[in-house]
Structure formats: C-alpha cells, structure tokens
Design an enzyme around this catalytic site. Structure first.
Site, short mmCIF file in Angstrom:
data_model
loop_
_atom_site.label_atom_id
_atom_site.label_comp_id
_atom_site.label_asym_id
_atom_site.label_seq_id
_atom_site.Cartn_x
_atom_site.Cartn_y
_atom_site.Cartn_z
CB THR A 15 -0.78 -0.13 1.06
OG1 THR A 15 0.02 -0.01 2.66
CG2 THR A 15 -2.14 -0.77 1.05
CB VAL A 18 8.22 1.85 -3.05
CG1 VAL A 18 9.20 0.55 -3.54
CG2 VAL A 18 9.55 3.06 -2.79
NE ARG A 103 19.64 -1.18 0.48
CZ ARG A 103 19.50 1.11 0.99
NH1 ARG A 103 19.85 1.80 0.70
NH2 ARG A 103 18.10 0.69 -0.42
CB CYS A 132 16.75 5.37 -4.94
SG CYS A 132 16.50 7.00 -3.36
CD GLN A 159 18.51 11.82 -2.90
OE1 GLN A 159 20.28 11.97 -2.16
NE2 GLN A 159 18.29 10.59 -1.82
N PRO A 184 1.39 30.06 6.87
CG PRO A 184 1.16 29.52 8.75
CD PRO A 184 0.16 30.63 7.45
CG HIS A 252 16.04 10.79 -6.19
ND1 HIS A 252 15.22 10.99 -6.00
CD2 HIS A 252 16.68 9.99 -5.72
CE1 HIS A 252 15.14 11.00 -4.71
NE2 HIS A 252 15.59 9.81 -4.67
#
Length: 345
Positions: A15, A18, A103, A132, A159, A184, A252
């Site tokens: 949802t 990405v 990673r 990314c 980005q 504001p 980006h």
C-alpha cells in the site's frame, strides 16, 4: 518474458508508494505472475488493490503469509524486513529487499542488474536493492569504470520528496498550497520525521537526508559511499557525496564529477553511454536538451546529459544523471532482479 512458467509473488508494503510502483512495474513488464499475494501491516490489511484489472484484498504480512511464494519483494521498512525476510526465506521464497537492512552484509548480494548481475547467483535467499541515489549513479558510471577505471567520485544529489515516502509527498503538496495562499507552512516530516525539528520543503532545498553521523556526513551520503564500493567490488574508489532534498515529487537528479584512472576520449565516453543498458543520453546543448526530473518520472531508464571534460583535471569528467527514484531507484530494480532469475532458470 520468454519463460512461460508462472511464479507466485508477494509484495510486502504493497500500500506504500514503492509497493504500488512494484505492482505497476510487474504489470507493465508482464512479469510471469501466477499468484499475487499483496501484504502489508495489520492496519492496512483489508484494503483493496488492483493488479491487471483484478481486485485483491491486502493481507497482513506474517511469517505464514509466505507459504508457497517464489519471490517476495519487500518495501515496508527495515524493521519489517529484518523480522519477516528470514521467515520468507525459510519457506522457500527468494527475498528482494528494498530497505537498507541487509545491504552491507557480506553474504547478501547488493545488485543493480545492469552493473553486477553476476552477483545474483551468489544469494542465500536474500538479495538487496541499493539506495535509490546509488542505483542511478552506478548504472551511468558502469561503462566508464569498465573502460577507464574510476579513482574518485564527487556527487551532489537533488532528491525528490518521494524518497521519504507518501507523507513527504503530501507535505510538499500541502506546504506549496499554503505558501501560495499566503499562509505559513507547517513542516512535520522533513528532513527526518523522527527528529524533533523539521524544515519547510516548499520553495526550499534541505541539505540533509537521513540523520547525521559522527563524521559529519548523513546516513544517506554514507550509503552512497559504501554501496558504490560494494557494487563495483572495490574499496579503492573515493566517493564524496552531498545529498539534498528538493521540492520535486518524483525523479532524483545528480551532478557527478569523476576522475578516471586512464585518460579518456570524450566521444568514446558518449558512445559508451549511448550503448549502455538502461541508459538514455539526452545531451544536445544547442537545443537545450538535457535530463530533467520532470521528464524522468514514470520512465524506466536512467538519463545522462551535460557530459563534458573537466576544465582543470586532465582525467576529470562531469555529467548530470536523472532517474525516477521510485522506479529504477526501487521498484524496477527489484523486478529486474527477479526477471534475471527467471531467465536463468
């Protein structure tokens, strides 16, 4: 795709911004999906999503939800990946994770298919998607690194807010409307939602993405350093990044300066980029043609332009790199990894 076998696919975080792009990309690229299992948090369970014209009910992401799944695409936050990815692997799924959770683990391949697809076969159940901003840069630099070697990279990123999720997209829209109405702006999300202080993003540029580390660089910047080296398989490349959030919804942009190991021919560099997989060169100065974020949104390729020799360094090369951060920077890269595995079967 040529392989007609169908695969059961789970999308975790379906949802989110990405997750939705993962569904869209699976459909656009006609990935051979047998059963689709849309998964999300308990609070999102029960929502309806659509895939290939068919309505699906979102299920809660639990360990049991991965029974019978071949590919599990994760984009629900690092803590969810750390908890559920091993459970998915135990049940036979290959996990392609879009978070930073795995990673930098030595045993987990960090993959951009155009750059280091050979690492996919070395997985032990989990394959990591890079950040990314790293992905689009290494796609463009790969042919240059292969031809001449790269000693140093200095990169400044611009980005899009979608890199911080739907809340940041909403904040930019709301702040822009408020400022134009003479009211504001009320920053609540950027630069980092969990921090006590926030900055206006509308009509502004924020030189902070993620939290600062002791060395003065942000986590986002250090991701670019460490991930680039891991993907290229060398610690010799020096990477100096500055990451900036700008009031753009998708796409980006990066200003990249590199120092090559060997002298380069500028015409050959352009030719290498024009023939590189996943790269489109847009570089016609008389026509004011160069990559822009607004033109990259919704497209799969990484765009490169403003290709020019440095004025002072004999092996210095400058370029401008743009890509859709939620497509090539996330959803597309994950689907490409799965596609590579399907073709290899």
């Amino acid at each position: 795709m040529e392989n007609k076998k169908l695969y059961n696919v789970a999308v975790v975080g379906v949802t989110g911004a990405v997750g939705q792009k993962m569904l869209e990309t699976l459909e656009r690229r006609d990935f051979p999906v047998g059963e689709l299992r849309p998964l999300a948090s308990a609070r999102s369970a029960g929502q309806q999503i659509t895939f290939k014209g068919k309505a699906y009910t979102v299920q809660e992401a639990t360990p049991e939800a991965f029974e019978g799944i071949d590919f599990a695409l994760f984009s629900a936050g690092g803590s969810i990946s750390e908890k559920l990815a091993p459970a998915a692997v135990e049940r036979g799924a290959v996990v392609i994770d879009n978070t930073s959770a795995f990673r930098m683990l030595p045993e987990v391949p960090l993959v951009v298919p155009e750059v280091n697809a050979h690492m996919i076969s070395q997985h032990r159940g989990i394959i990591a998607n890079p950040n990314c901003s790293t992905i689009q840069m290494v796609v463009a630099l790969k042919p240059i690194h292969d031809a001449y070697g790269i000693e140093r990279i200095i990169v400044s990123t611009y980005q899009a807010v979608s890199g911080s999720g739907q809340a940041a997209i909403d904040e930019l829209r709301e702040q822009t409307r408020a400022v134009l109405d003479g009211k504001p702006a009320e920053p609540k999300v950027l630069p980092v939602k969990s921090l006590p202080k926030h900055h206006q993003i509308a009509f502004n540029a924020i030189p902070q993405i993620d939290v600062f580390e002791e060395n003065g660089f942000t986590k986002e910047e250090m991701k670019m350093v460490n991930e680039t080296r891991k993907i290229f398989g060398t610690d010799e490349i020096q990477v100096t990044p500055t990451c900036v959030r700008v009031p753009v919804f998708f796409g980006h942009s990066e200003s990249v300066f590199i120092e090559t190991k060997k002298p380069f021919d500028l015409a050959e560099v352009r030719s290498l980029l024009e023939s590189a997989p996943g790269v489109t060169v847009v570089d016609d100065l008389p026509e004011q043609a160069y990559p822009m974020a607004i033109d990259s949104a919704g497209h799969f390729d990484t765009y490169v332009g403003r290709i020019r020799r440095d004025l002072f360094h004999p092996r210095g090369l400058n370029m401008w790199i743009v890509s859709d951060n939620v497509l090539k920077g996330a959803a597309l890269n994950a689907v490409q990894i799965a596609e590579h595995m399907v073709r290899s079967k």
